[in-house]
Design a protein around this motif. Structure first.
Motif, short mmCIF file in Angstrom:
data_model
loop_
_atom_site.label_atom_id
_atom_site.label_comp_id
_atom_site.label_asym_id
_atom_site.label_seq_id
_atom_site.Cartn_x
_atom_site.Cartn_y
_atom_site.Cartn_z
N GLU A 41 0.84 -1.20 0.00
CA GLU A 41 0.00 0.00 0.00
C GLU A 41 0.87 1.26 0.00
N GLU A 42 1.95 1.21 0.76
CA GLU A 42 2.87 2.35 0.81
C GLU A 42 3.59 2.53 -0.52
N LEU A 43 3.95 1.39 -1.19
CA LEU A 43 4.59 1.49 -2.50
C LEU A 43 3.63 2.06 -3.53
N LEU A 44 2.36 1.72 -3.43
CA LEU A 44 1.36 2.28 -4.34
C LEU A 44 1.43 3.81 -4.30
N ALA A 45 1.56 4.36 -3.10
CA ALA A 45 1.66 5.81 -2.94
C ALA A 45 3.01 6.34 -3.40
N SER A 46 4.09 5.72 -2.95
CA SER A 46 5.42 6.24 -3.26
C SER A 46 5.74 6.15 -4.75
N ALA A 47 5.25 5.10 -5.41
CA ALA A 47 5.49 4.98 -6.85
C ALA A 47 4.85 6.14 -7.61
N ALA A 48 3.66 6.54 -7.18
CA ALA A 48 3.01 7.69 -7.81
C ALA A 48 3.73 8.98 -7.49
N LEU A 49 4.09 9.18 -6.23
CA LEU A 49 4.73 10.42 -5.81
C LEU A 49 6.09 10.60 -6.46
N GLU A 50 6.80 9.51 -6.71
CA GLU A 50 8.11 9.60 -7.33
C GLU A 50 8.02 9.90 -8.83
N THR A 51 6.88 9.59 -9.43
CA THR A 51 6.71 9.75 -10.86
C THR A 51 6.17 11.12 -11.24
N VAL A 52 5.27 11.64 -10.41
CA VAL A 52 4.59 12.90 -10.72
C VAL A 52 5.39 14.08 -10.17
N LEU A 73 0.03 11.42 2.43
CA LEU A 73 -0.01 12.64 3.24
C LEU A 73 1.35 13.03 3.80
N THR A 74 2.34 12.16 3.69
CA THR A 74 3.69 12.54 4.13
C THR A 74 4.35 13.52 3.16
N ASP A 75 3.76 13.69 1.98
CA ASP A 75 4.32 14.57 0.95
C ASP A 75 3.67 15.95 1.06
N ASP A 76 4.47 16.94 1.38
CA ASP A 76 3.96 18.30 1.58
C ASP A 76 3.49 18.95 0.28
N ARG A 77 3.83 18.37 -0.87
CA ARG A 77 3.39 18.94 -2.14
C ARG A 77 1.90 18.71 -2.39
N LEU A 78 1.34 17.75 -1.68
CA LEU A 78 -0.06 17.37 -1.91
C LEU A 78 -1.01 18.46 -1.45
N GLY A 79 -1.94 18.82 -2.34
CA GLY A 79 -2.96 19.80 -1.97
C GLY A 79 -4.25 19.13 -1.54
N GLU A 80 -4.63 18.04 -2.24
CA GLU A 80 -5.90 17.37 -1.95
C GLU A 80 -5.80 15.90 -2.31
N ARG A 163 -3.86 14.83 -15.65
CA ARG A 163 -3.15 15.94 -16.26
C ARG A 163 -1.90 15.41 -16.96
N ALA A 164 -1.32 16.22 -17.83
CA ALA A 164 -0.07 15.84 -18.49
C ALA A 164 0.99 15.52 -17.44
N GLY A 165 1.66 14.39 -17.61
CA GLY A 165 2.65 13.97 -16.63
C GLY A 165 2.06 13.22 -15.46
N GLY A 166 0.76 12.94 -15.52
CA GLY A 166 0.10 12.22 -14.43
C GLY A 166 0.34 10.72 -14.52
N VAL A 167 -0.12 10.02 -13.49
CA VAL A 167 0.16 8.59 -13.41
C VAL A 167 -1.03 7.83 -12.85
N LEU A 168 -1.24 6.62 -13.39
CA LEU A 168 -2.20 5.66 -12.84
C LEU A 168 -1.41 4.53 -12.21
N THR A 169 -1.75 4.18 -10.96
CA THR A 169 -1.07 3.10 -10.25
C THR A 169 -2.13 2.15 -9.70
N VAL A 170 -1.96 0.85 -9.99
CA VAL A 170 -2.97 -0.17 -9.66
C VAL A 170 -2.34 -1.28 -8.83
N TRP A 171 -2.98 -1.63 -7.72
CA TRP A 171 -2.50 -2.70 -6.84
C TRP A 171 -3.16 -4.01 -7.21
#
Length: 213
Positions: A41-52, A73-80, A163-171
């Motif tokens: 579950e944590e990799l699902l999040a980190s894989a997206a955060l590292e790509t975008v 939520l550990t990533d301060d760049r996240l708005g929502e 959006r351009a540069g966005g990512v889909l991640t599936v577990w």
């Protein structure tokens, strides 16, 4: 020990405390997740955060026990973070404190509904990442109607909302060549990440599939 029990039109949900003190969620008698092994579950999040590059707005399909959202939520760049969860009782259990809550963070918005509908209702090009952890994967479904989530049709809908540069991640709880092919057909390529896990005394492999827009 059973902590909570609910029945919806999709079947039975049980939240229990195991003898090893792990908090466990079962749906229709099938193990879905616990709070002891959360690395995938944590990799699902980190894989997206590292790509975008700018992960301002993210949609998560499936609340579960909250570990994907917690990692985001550990990533301060996240708005929502918009969380689509079809089972209202699961949201209620978290709000009641039976599950450690991620819902008190002001960046989190929960929509109770089918992720397919929630994604379809998004404006095009409106999110930076879509993370799907809705079922055990296309080959071991808890709820048969979730099979549509893993098809090229719904994946194409997800692509349109990114959006351009966005990512889909599936577990997925198991390797799925069909899912890999579907992601590749829509996104042009599919990055497959096997995740070794120790699950109640057994060595297993979970998988994360990723496509970038």
């Amino acid at each position: 020990m059973e902590l909570a029990h609910a029945v919806s039109e999709r079947g039975e949900l049980v939240l229990r405390r195991r003898d090893d003190e792990a908090l466990e969620l079962r749906v229709n008698g099938v193990f879905v997740m616990d709070d002891q092994e959360t690395s995938s579950e944590e990799l699902l999040a980190s894989a997206a955060l590292e790509t975008v590059r700018h992960p301002d707005r993210v949609l998560v399909g499936g609340l579960g026990l909250g570990y994907t959202v917690r990692a985001l939520l550990t990533d301060d760049r996240l708005g929502e973070v918009v969380v689509a969860e079809i089972e209202p009782d699961l949201v209620a259990w978290m709000r009641a404190g039976l599950v450690p809550s991620v819902l008190d963070d002001p960046r989190v918005a929960v929509v109770v509904g089918d992720v397919r509908t929630v994604v379809a209702d998004l404006p095009d090009a409106s999110v930076d990442a879509i993370l799907l952890d809705v079922d055990n994967g296309p080959d071991f479904l808890v709820y048969n109607e979730n099979s549509a989530i893993y098809t090229s049709g719904f994946l194409a809908t997800c692509h349109a909302k990114l959006r351009a540069g966005g990512v889909l991640t599936v577990w997925s709880s198991s390797a799925s060549p069909a899912l890999e092919s579907a992601v590749e057909a829509v996104f042009g390529a599919c990055d497959v990440k096997p995740v070794p896990v120790r699950l109640q005394g057994r060595d297993e492999l979970y998988y994360v599939y990723q496509g970038s827009s």
